[in-house]
Enzyme design. Sequence first.
Site, mmCIF file in Angstrom:
data_model
loop_
_atom_site.group_PDB
_atom_site.id
_atom_site.type_symbol
_atom_site.label_atom_id
_atom_site.label_comp_id
_atom_site.label_asym_id
_atom_site.label_seq_id
_atom_site.Cartn_x
_atom_site.Cartn_y
_atom_site.Cartn_z
ATOM 1 N N ARG A 14 -34.642 16.177 -25.005
ATOM 2 C CA ARG A 14 -33.288 16.579 -24.617
ATOM 3 C C ARG A 14 -33.195 18.099 -24.484
ATOM 4 O O ARG A 14 -32.429 18.601 -23.666
ATOM 5 C CB ARG A 14 -32.288 16.057 -25.658
ATOM 6 C CG ARG A 14 -30.839 16.264 -25.252
ATOM 7 C CD ARG A 14 -29.897 15.495 -26.161
ATOM 8 N NE ARG A 14 -29.584 16.219 -27.380
ATOM 9 C CZ ARG A 14 -28.811 15.743 -28.361
ATOM 10 N NH1 ARG A 14 -28.306 14.544 -28.283
ATOM 11 N NH2 ARG A 14 -28.555 16.451 -29.427
ATOM 12 N N ARG A 62 -29.093 23.216 -25.282
ATOM 13 C CA ARG A 62 -28.554 23.400 -26.621
ATOM 14 C C ARG A 62 -29.550 24.140 -27.509
ATOM 15 O O ARG A 62 -30.686 23.703 -27.678
ATOM 16 C CB ARG A 62 -28.206 22.035 -27.243
ATOM 17 C CG ARG A 62 -26.919 21.461 -26.701
ATOM 18 C CD ARG A 62 -26.642 20.093 -27.262
ATOM 19 N NE ARG A 62 -26.641 20.018 -28.734
ATOM 20 C CZ ARG A 62 -26.177 18.980 -29.400
ATOM 21 N NH1 ARG A 62 -25.678 17.942 -28.751
ATOM 22 N NH2 ARG A 62 -26.208 18.979 -30.712
ATOM 23 N N ARG A 93 -18.508 13.023 -40.577
ATOM 24 C CA ARG A 93 -19.884 13.350 -40.956
ATOM 25 C C ARG A 93 -20.023 13.626 -42.443
ATOM 26 O O ARG A 93 -21.121 13.915 -42.915
ATOM 27 C CB ARG A 93 -20.310 14.604 -40.195
ATOM 28 C CG ARG A 93 -21.294 14.357 -39.047
ATOM 29 C CD ARG A 93 -21.600 15.713 -38.444
ATOM 30 N NE ARG A 93 -22.764 15.790 -37.629
ATOM 31 C CZ ARG A 93 -22.761 15.702 -36.297
ATOM 32 N NH1 ARG A 93 -21.663 15.417 -35.648
ATOM 33 N NH2 ARG A 93 -23.876 15.905 -35.626
ATOM 34 N N LYS A 103 -25.587 8.666 -29.444
ATOM 35 C CA LYS A 103 -24.132 8.488 -29.588
ATOM 36 C C LYS A 103 -23.392 8.934 -28.321
ATOM 37 O O LYS A 103 -22.513 8.236 -27.841
ATOM 38 C CB LYS A 103 -23.611 9.276 -30.799
ATOM 39 C CG LYS A 103 -24.222 8.857 -32.123
ATOM 40 C CD LYS A 103 -23.550 9.556 -33.301
ATOM 41 C CE LYS A 103 -23.804 11.051 -33.387
ATOM 42 N NZ LYS A 103 -25.201 11.419 -33.675
ATOM 43 N N ARG A 138 -31.006 19.640 -39.159
ATOM 44 C CA ARG A 138 -29.949 18.694 -38.786
ATOM 45 C C ARG A 138 -30.256 17.303 -39.343
ATOM 46 O O ARG A 138 -29.353 16.598 -39.801
ATOM 47 C CB ARG A 138 -29.811 18.648 -37.260
ATOM 48 C CG ARG A 138 -29.151 19.900 -36.714
ATOM 49 C CD ARG A 138 -29.380 20.062 -35.231
ATOM 50 N NE ARG A 138 -28.738 19.047 -34.430
ATOM 51 C CZ ARG A 138 -29.133 18.719 -33.204
ATOM 52 N NH1 ARG A 138 -30.178 19.301 -32.654
ATOM 53 N NH2 ARG A 138 -28.483 17.814 -32.527
HETATM 54 P P1 AMP Z 1 -23.436 16.934 -32.263
HETATM 55 O O1 AMP Z 1 -23.089 17.313 -30.861
HETATM 56 O O2 AMP Z 1 -22.627 15.770 -32.764
HETATM 57 O O3 AMP Z 1 -24.915 16.771 -32.481
HETATM 58 O O4 AMP Z 1 -22.996 18.167 -33.190
HETATM 59 C C1 AMP Z 1 -23.596 19.428 -33.065
HETATM 60 C C2 AMP Z 1 -23.240 20.303 -34.252
HETATM 61 O O5 AMP Z 1 -21.826 20.481 -34.322
HETATM 62 C C3 AMP Z 1 -23.625 19.734 -35.604
HETATM 63 O O6 AMP Z 1 -24.978 20.012 -35.942
HETATM 64 C C4 AMP Z 1 -22.644 20.486 -36.525
HETATM 65 O O7 AMP Z 1 -23.046 21.819 -36.722
HETATM 66 C C5 AMP Z 1 -21.383 20.536 -35.672
HETATM 67 N N1 AMP Z 1 -20.542 19.330 -35.914
HETATM 68 C C6 AMP Z 1 -20.262 18.326 -35.037
HETATM 69 N N2 AMP Z 1 -19.469 17.400 -35.592
HETATM 70 C C7 AMP Z 1 -19.231 17.814 -36.868
HETATM 71 C C8 AMP Z 1 -18.510 17.273 -37.964
HETATM 72 N N3 AMP Z 1 -17.864 16.108 -37.877
HETATM 73 N N4 AMP Z 1 -18.493 17.990 -39.128
HETATM 74 C C9 AMP Z 1 -19.121 19.165 -39.236
HETATM 75 N N5 AMP Z 1 -19.860 19.712 -38.258
HETATM 76 C C10 AMP Z 1 -19.917 19.056 -37.072
#
Ligand code: AMP
Length: 191
Positions: free
Chosen positions: A128, A134, A89, A14, A146
């Site tokens: 990654r 991360r 999400r 993404k 996740r």
């Molecule tokens: P990402 O960078 O999109 O993989 O997001 C990393 C982490 O941020 C996720 O595993 C969640 O803990 C938190 N996170 C990101 N976007 C959301 C969302 N829309 N709702 C809740 N938690 C989020």
Amino acid sequence: MLNIVLFGPPGAGKGTQSLNLIEKYGLVHLSTGDIFRANIKGGTELGVLAKSYMDKGALVPDEVTIAMLESEVLKHEDPKGFIFDGFPRTTAQAEALSAFLSKHNTSITCMLALEVPEDELRDRLRLRAETSGRVDDADPKIIQNRIDTYNRETAPVADFYRGQDKYIGINGVGSIEDISERLFEAIDQTA
Ligand code: AMP
């Protein structure tokens, strides 16, 4: 406005694809994960709260995430549109986004869902981890959490957009350029 939900499990690409889409269509990129990470780096109260969930691979509570996203949207004056990356999400987030956009006389144009098999996701996330720094990429248990969270809480969001005839599945396997082309084609057919 062109408002796209870029959807897919962790590791689907993404973030990478968002960069190509904003360049081509002049959209604002809003990644809730990036915004949370910026808050963690800045040591804000929101960052401290978000970190406690992110480090486990769990979702940050809806209320907090929705409020943050809405305030980010409002920071942009007269945008061409948005790419929502990592949001919504949960179905509650999707409903809130829909109500918020309609209050501002706009709506989601389509959901582009990157489809990638689970084995490939795990391989990509492991790779990654070597460069992203991360915490949530480094530990196989957090990665699994996740993916499980995605399947349980996030996958149903696709049904929300299917119900509105806005869901477009995109094969997320292949070169970055090939996948971008598939996304461009889907957008050009919709817009
Ligand atoms: P990402 O960078 O999109 O993989 O997001 C990393 C982490 O941020 C996720 O595993 C969640 O803990 C938190 N996170 C990101 N976007 C959301 C969302 N829309 N709702 C809740 N938690 C989020």
